[in-house]
Design an enzyme around this catalytic site. Sequence first.
Site: not given
Length: 261
Positions: A65, A92, A94, A104, A117, A203-204
Amino acid sequence: MADCWGYDSEDGPGKWSVKFPIAASGKRQSPIDIVSNETKFDSTIPPVKVHYDPFTKGKLTNTGHSVSFSGESDAYITSGPLSHKYKFAQFHFHWGKDEKEGSEHRVDGKMYPSEMHIVHYNSDLYKDAASAMSSDNKDGLCVLGVFLESKSSSNDNKSLEPLFNLLSGVKKSGSSVAVPNGFDLRSVLPSVLECWTYPGSLTTPPLSEIVNWIVLKNTIEISNHQLKLFHGLQNAKGECITHNYRPPCPLHGRVVKATFP
């Protein structure tokens, strides 16, 4: 559950509530659009303190992801809006399909090309991140969000370069590579840590509402070239991860505080 969600039309954020009802019913979901003139300046919040010694060992992993860094260090974060010590767990990224999208969180509707993040767990209460995530403690995690901005094709971020140089080695979902000793996370961050803060969630999936969010006002810069390297990573289906961000969620009456006027 790890492979039952993604970012495509058939398994993306619009479908997450099927398997994770909190996506629709939760009242402190993340990310959000930070509307600057609706935030509340709080002069009682002290500056955020990051204690990030260079990592002696590190690993970069394609999670299917995103791409995640973990490592051995006594890195932790204190102060700011936090009443506990939060130890580093991983960070990680995004990103989006181009430099016009990817973050995000948004600021007054603006998206940045990427968002980093940095995840920490409450080490005063839990022995590790897994224990914190398996609880329903609203103060279980603290995530430091950093916007990545792309202004040119050639101005590489030197602090992140050791990681970007390794992305070609983690193209496949589940693959990982060692990161050379001495990776300095503190050098990645802006020198001034002014921020917005609010109570939120992962957020996941599973989207647990256990996160104290600290979103930095100041951005860091990466090149367009570095940004495009994210697109070489593959998900569990063997497809390139062209985007991996969740759209903003309703505030539901939450107050976003700012450490600057």
